[in-house]
Structure formats: C-alpha cells, structure tokens
Write an enzyme that holds these catalytic residues in place. Sequence first.
Site, PDB file in Angstrom:
ATOM      1  N   CYS A 101      10.909   0.181   1.013  1.00 55.33           N
ATOM      2  CA  CYS A 101      11.329  -0.980   1.805  1.00 55.33           C
ATOM      3  C   CYS A 101      10.127  -1.589   2.517  1.00 55.33           C
ATOM      4  O   CYS A 101       9.437  -0.929   3.283  1.00 55.33           O
ATOM      5  CB  CYS A 101      12.378  -0.567   2.835  1.00 55.33           C
ATOM      6  SG  CYS A 101      12.790  -1.919   3.959  1.00 55.33           S
ATOM      7  N   SER A 160       2.389  -0.568  -2.257  1.00 56.39           N
ATOM      8  CA  SER A 160       3.316   0.388  -1.648  1.00 56.39           C
ATOM      9  C   SER A 160       2.873   1.838  -1.758  1.00 56.39           C
ATOM     10  O   SER A 160       3.489   2.711  -1.141  1.00 56.39           O
ATOM     11  CB  SER A 160       4.687   0.255  -2.300  1.00 56.39           C
ATOM     12  OG  SER A 160       5.129  -1.082  -2.199  1.00 56.39           O
TER      13      SER A 160
END
Lengths: 371, 667
Positions: free
Chosen positions: B384, B326
């Site tokens: 997300c 991420s």
Amino acid sequence: MNSKGGSSFGGYVLRWLTSIDLVMLLSLALLIALGSIILFSASGEDARMMNNHTIHLILATIVMLVATQLSSDLLKRWAFWIYIIGIVVLVLVLIQGSMGKGAQRWLEIGSLRFQPSEIMKLAVPMMVASYLSKKSLPPRFKEIFIATLLVAIPMLLIVKQPDLGTALLVGSAGFFVIYFAGLSWKWLGATLVAIIIAAPLVFYFGMHDYQRQRVLTLLDPSADRLGSGYHIYQSTIAIGSGGFYGKGWLNGDQSRLDFLPERHTDFIFAVFGEEFGLLGNLILFTLYLFIIWRGLYLAMKGHDTFARLLGGSLSLTFFIYLLVNTGMVSGILPVVGVPLPLISYGGTSLVTLMAAFGLLMGLRKRKRGYD
Amino acid sequence: MEKRVTVKSEREEYRLFRSRAIVAAVLVFVALTLVFARLIFLQVKNYDHYTTLSKENYQKRIPTPPVRGLIYDRNGVLLADNHIEYVLEAAEDDVKDMDRKLKRLMQLLPITPQEIKKFKQKLRVNSRFQPVVLRKNLTEKETAIFSANRFRFQGFNVSVRMRRNYPLGSTAGHLIGYVGRIDKKDLETLDKKNYKGTTHIGKLGIEKQYEDRLHGKAGWELTEVDAHGKPQLKLDEKAPITGEDLFLSIDLELQLKAEELLAEHNGAAVAIDPRNGEILAMASMPAFDPNLFVNGISYANYNALRDDIDRPLYNRALQGAYPPGSTIKPMAALVGLSADVVTPTSSVYGKGYYQIPGNRHRFRCWKKAGHGNISLNRAIYQSCDVYFYDLAFRMGIKRYSDAMKRFGFGSRLGIDLPHEGAGIMPSAEWKRKKYDKFWYPGDTVNTGIGQGYFTATPLQLAFATATMANHGRKFKPHVLRATRVSRNLPPKIVTPEQLPSLGVTKLRYWDDVIRAMVNVVHGTHGTARRSGAGAKYQFAGKTGTAQVFGIAQNKEYDAAKLKKKLHDHALFVAFAPVKNPRIALAVIAENAGGGSKVAAPIARQLLDTYLLTPQQKEEISEQNNAKNTDESPSLMNINKLKKKKELERKLKREIQINSPLTTAPRT
C-alpha cells in the site's frame, strides 16, 4: 762488406754479443714478453694474431741485430740520403692520397705495404744529429733555424696525411736532438711560450674536425660517451675497474666483452691496467723508466757527438710514445694515434722501435763493426 | 780556427750532453709519476665508481614476469586462467636474407602484408638481438606446418607466451573484468620494477581490484652481455613468484541461472549470503566477452559495445542507480517502527491516494480503489503506497533519510570491486547542494515509496535485504572468498568484515516486518503469491515496480501506449530460508513491467537454484517439461540433455576445494 776483425765465426759472434748492451737487451725482452702476454688477452686469444705477432717479433729482432752493427760514421753518411728518400716518398704518398679518399699513410709496392712516415722517426733525428754534430755546439741561431726546418718539413708532410701521432713523434725526435745539442734554456722557454700561443690557433685553423673533437672529448669525456668520448670513457672504466690487483689475466670484462675499442692496438694499455691493476702498472712503468734511463746512459757513452745526440733523441722519443699513449688511454691527453711502444699490436712500429734500440745499443762501440 | 773549436768542443759537448741528459732523466721521471698519479686516482681512489660503471656495462638484468594467478568460483570452477599462445618471432641479427624468407613464409602461412609491415617497423626500432613478433596466436596447425619447415627459416622461432583467458566468455564478465595492455595511465601508478617484464594489467572487475595479488612478483635473470648487447652467459637469476589464485564467493551455477533468466530483459541480479556478506551472484545483462579486451579490442568491436543502446559494458548490478520502488517498504516499515512513527497495530485509511494536509495534490496508490483501513502487515504484503506516504511524511525527511542510510542506501558499501555506484538517499541538505532548491513535503512523500530522488543500486537492495534477513547484523559485501599462495597450500579464507549493526534492538519489529514479507509470497493476498507457490522452503520477499516515466496528475499508466524504454522496471527482493537465511537477493528487470509478474518469478528460480538439492531440481524440471506441450517428447529430451551437458561442462570443477571452503555456516 767483410768482417774486418775476427778470424773465426765463433770469435765474430762473441765480439758481436759483447758489443750489444745486454742489460738493455734483457729489459727489452722482458717488456716484449709482458707485452705478448697482454696481447694474447687483448686479441681475444686470437691465434692468427699471435702468429703474426711472432713473425713481427722475429723480423724486428733481425732488424735490431743488424742495426747494432751499424757504426755511427756510416749512419752519419747515410743520414742525408735516407732523409731525402724519405721526403720524396712522403710527397709520393701525399700525391697518391689526394687521388684516393681520406687518410693515406701507406705506400704499396707490389704486395709490400709500409708506412713511409715510420722511416722518418729514425731519418729525422739522424739527419739533424748529423747536421748539428758537424757544427760546434751549442748551436747558433742560424744552425738552430736550419735544424728546425729539417724537422718541420717532414713533420708538416706527415700532418697532411693526416697522421698527427706520427708527426708528433717525428717532431719530438728532431726537437730532442736540438735540445741535446744545447738549445739554450732561453730558446727553450721561448719555444714553450710559442707552443702555448700557437695551440689555440692550431686548434681552430690547423686541425681536422675529428682532431678537434678529440681535444674537446678530453676535456669532458662523459659528454659524448657513445660518440667520440666512447674510447676514453670505456678505457677509463677498464683501468679504474682494474683496481689495485687487477681482474686477472684474460678476465678483463671491458676488453673481453668488446666494450674497449682498439683494445689490441692503441688502447692495449687499458687492457693491461684492467687485468693487472695498479700493481701491474707499477711494474710496467718501472720497466719503461729503466729502459729510458738506460737509453740515456747508453747515449752518454756514445763515442762521438753524433752518437750521443741520436741516442738521446731515440731514448726520449721512446718516452714520448709512452707518455702520449698512457696519457691518452688514462684520459689526461687527447686521443692521438700513438701505440704503446713494444706492446701494441702492429709490425711497422715494432720494427722501427727495435731498429732504434739496435742503433742505441750499438752506439757504444768505437770504430768497430762494418764501415 | 776550426781545429781549435773542434778540440775544445769534444769535452764541452760531452759535458753539455751529460747535463741535458740528467735534466731529461729527471723530467721523464716526473712526467711518468704524473701519469702514474692519474692511474692511482683511477684504480684506487675511484675504483668503486669504475667497478660500478663496468658492471653497468656488461651486466644486464632481464626481468622475468610472473605467471598471473587464476580465478575460481567458490566451488573451484575456473573463471580465468592463462592460455599458452604460440607466436612466430625472429631477431634481425639471426636471420640472413630476411626479405626472401618473409616472402616464403607468406606462402607457407596465412601471414598478412600488414603483419609483415608491423614486423619490419618493430625490427627497425628494436635492438638487433631482440626477437620481434611476426605473427601472434598461431593455431596448432600453423605451428606444426612451421615446425616441419623450420630448417628453411633459420632465425625464426615459435615461442610460447601466456595469454589471459576467460573460459566462460561473457559469464560474470563484468565481475571478473579483464586484463589489457599496460597503457600510459597504468604506468603512472604501477610499481615499475615489478612490472618490467609484464605486458598486461587488470583493467576492470576483480582483475583490477586484486591486481596486486594476481600479478605476483617478477623475477630476474642477470646476464652478461657484450658491447653489442648480445647475451653471453647467465650470471644469476631469481625465479618469479606466481600470483595468488583467487576463489570468488560466486556460485557459478547461480550466476549462470541469473544471466539466463535476465537474458531476455536488460537487468541485474545480486545475491548475498547474509551470514557473511559473500556475493553469491552478480549478474548484469546484457554482458560482454572480456576475452575481446585482452590483446586490444578492435575498433569495430569496441564501437559496437560502446554504442549498443543496451550498454553492455555498464555493470548494472554495481553501478546502476534505479528507483527502488516498493522494495524498500519493509525497510521503511522498520524505520518507522523503531522511530515510533507507526506501531505494528496502528493503521491508516487507504483511499487510493494521499494528500498532504492542506495541499490538494494527490499522491496515487497503485490500487485506485484504495486498500481501506490498513495496518503495517497488510501495507507491506499488499504494498500500500498511502501507508508509506503517510509514514514518511510524519517521520520527516531528516529522520527517514538518516535511518534508511543505515541500511546502506545512499553511499558506497565498499565492496571489493572498482566503480561501485552510491545511489541517492535524498535529504533536504542533499537537494540544496545538488539542485540549489528547497525540499518540499511532496519530496518526502515520494521518497517514502522509493520513488522521487531515491535511487539504489541492485547491490544496495540486496545488501539491505540481507540486513533485514539478519535482523540488522551487517557484513561488508565482498566477492573475494579465499586466496591461495601456492597450489600446494590450502586456500585461506578471507575473514568477513562485520559492520556496525543497525541498532534496532526490538526483535519483535524485525519479526513483524519479516512476517509481512513472508506474506508477500506465501500469503493468500500477497503481491507475489504466485511466485511463492509450491516452494520447498519458506522465503520472504517484496515486489517493486519503479516508475521510469512520470504520469501526469489526471492520466493513467498505459504500458501499451508507452515505448518499451519508458516502461516500468520490475523489481523483487527476497531472502530464504526465513529461519536461518542463507541467501538474500535483489532482481531488477528493466522496463519489464510489474515486479510481481517478471522479477519475482526470476527470484524464485534463483532461490530454487541455490537452495534445492540436485534431486529436487530434477523433479521441478520434469514438472515443467510435463506442462510444456509445444515440443515433441523426444526433441524435448534431446534439448534437455544438451542443456544439462552444457551446464555440466561449464560447472566442471578444476580443483577439489578442501574442507575449509565447503563449510559455509558462519554465525
């Protein structure tokens, strides 16, 4: 023996002096002086070596002065016996040598050590000259044959030692007598052809390995510059790097730093060439040439055939010394143990050479002196 | 008859002799002229040739090696220097009665039989005048003992040599590298003339990269030697030129802190100054001590290092290719914005997984329950996955990959260190070349969250973060900050190389993404909000958790059930202060679990170390101590004091850096 002529000592000395060829004496003195200067450098400024050299010089001068006083009649009579004694001693040396190891050139009697082959440099020309001078010249075949035998026997004995250099000099001394006696040009040519044919045979069958190697080295010294080519490689560098003016006295790098082997004996010419250059060599060669020519002139003035033959032979033998040594050191002849005459360090050769010059200088006088 | 012949011959014989003598005289002249011609050939024609040969004979040029340049950190703390080493040596020619003297030496000094054996071997090989080493690395005591007994060992000498030394041991070992003995491979490439007297050469790291500058120029001594090689006198000499001193951009305090914090994990941390590309710290743990390599590492030591499961010889910061996870989401967001695939306000519905239209495969989000309706800002600070699955899918791998490459992914950045890794920024073309397989839409989806084939080095992550901090302005990362040719001259700063800017012109996009990154640490719902708490400066960051082990479609990730080696990597990237950033960094802790739990706190401490004033740091450490109740206060203080002293010792500045080095700001 008594003095026949002079009544006073002064008169005796005066007569003695006038009997010597002063031009030759002066030339020799000059050469020896030049030689001593270069020897000082070549020895590495070794005081002990120079002391020995001085002793050699004094001894050689005495021998020379005595030799000037020997009349040719006396020499003619002595020649045979000296020759015989010489042969005997050479045989003795060979027997002594066969019991020891390798080269045996020295005979030791008590503390005295000398090279008997050295005597033959004088004995052989004396013997051949004395033999031929009794015959009518030019010699006939039988006489030439006997003369050749007289040369060949000691020569072979010396080759056996083995000492190629001395054998060469003894052989040339004998040969030159025959030449001066009038060996026909035809025969001379035949001899030359014979030598050319014999050379390869001698190379393959008559030479020791080290001698063969020396010949090969001559053909290509750089092939083995650390082995047998080392001497010639270093001596040519020494001479070549001397250039026209030389590096100066005591400044020869090749000799000073020990690159040049045997620099005070057989290879002293390289030191000379390095330090004094081409200019020095010109002076040296001129001096040598003058001495040889003067020798031939003195021989010509000899009062009989024997004197002439002996004188001529001694002069040309001196030339052979010079030729073989300088040829070897400059790399155009194989390495043969021949010193640079009157310059290389070593008492024996110096005494022999000076004795020869003594004889040469004494040849002119008639039946004066001792008899 | 005899009488007649005799009378006749007297005159004839004289004439005969005369003619023969004249011929002889001429021949003598000719022969001597020939020899003399040879002398002219030698002494005039070939004079130059023989002069050269003569000089080659007696002149020996002995090289004198230069002193190797020193290596400092940015503040003048010494990282590599040259130690004086005492060696006992002797030349065969100078020692009489070698065997007896060796025996007596063995009684005097702890010389081993192996050393004697080696010594004798070398004696046989070397020239008789060349000194051979008997014992290296004499201690001061041994040197003193020998000196006192020197008279008994005529010919033996203690001589001084230079030995490369790394005073801080393993600290920044990968980065500094080491020198080692010149080997055959080195000989193929190096300048033989300049290295004639040199024994060591840079093998790794800065030592290898800047070998040319560090080495210096060899000098020589022209010596006259005799035929036996014995030196006689010095003819001429040229002094060697010492190698340049190097000042690295590394801040040693930060480096030490990074290594300390990573020590309990395997991992790496890279910090860059975004304003100029200077590497402030580059830590790779575990590390090794470069001193081991200087004089030849022992087999036992080398095998231990090589076979260590944690691979200490491997520079993770530079070579390690990790799935970035991420941490690349901010870059992906920017790429999506500038390609108009997303807008700052457009949103995606996160339902816990993502499905490519027409495909049943579920790409899971880390949050099973889903993030609900989510826009760019929240997609970053809550990380997300679905948002970025969608972004990448809609953008398409070609556009996505090309755009991400401009952040430095997928190719070497050209840092001034050897063995830089390139990582992988995958594309359809890449996959076809590498695996001869088609690119599937699912590959694009995985790439969108820094997984799948996507790998990056910690250096690349730090660089991409610095680029983010800089609004797209890029500087080539570099470790060499300044050089100094002479101790008397001020160090010369290396001009940073600016790379072509990223070309996203809309400042707003940058600000949107950066605002989201600030929310990661300072927002109430940011994934790393705990690490941002109480910071004396505003910083921006992004967590990352990279999967090492593929989880089957219907299985759950359960750390407790997996071997430590298969645990997720914890990642964190950050830069600070947000306005006018001075440091950008990337932290990776291997198999440490979540980025927010492990990597982010490390990053925070590193930022504190670099940005806070000494007083502020003091306050923090006191607060920490107050919390710590395990140790008695007195013991605690002693430990604290010890630690502080140790740090001060390590950070001792060898030289005071002149003004050009301390004025860092560059715009």
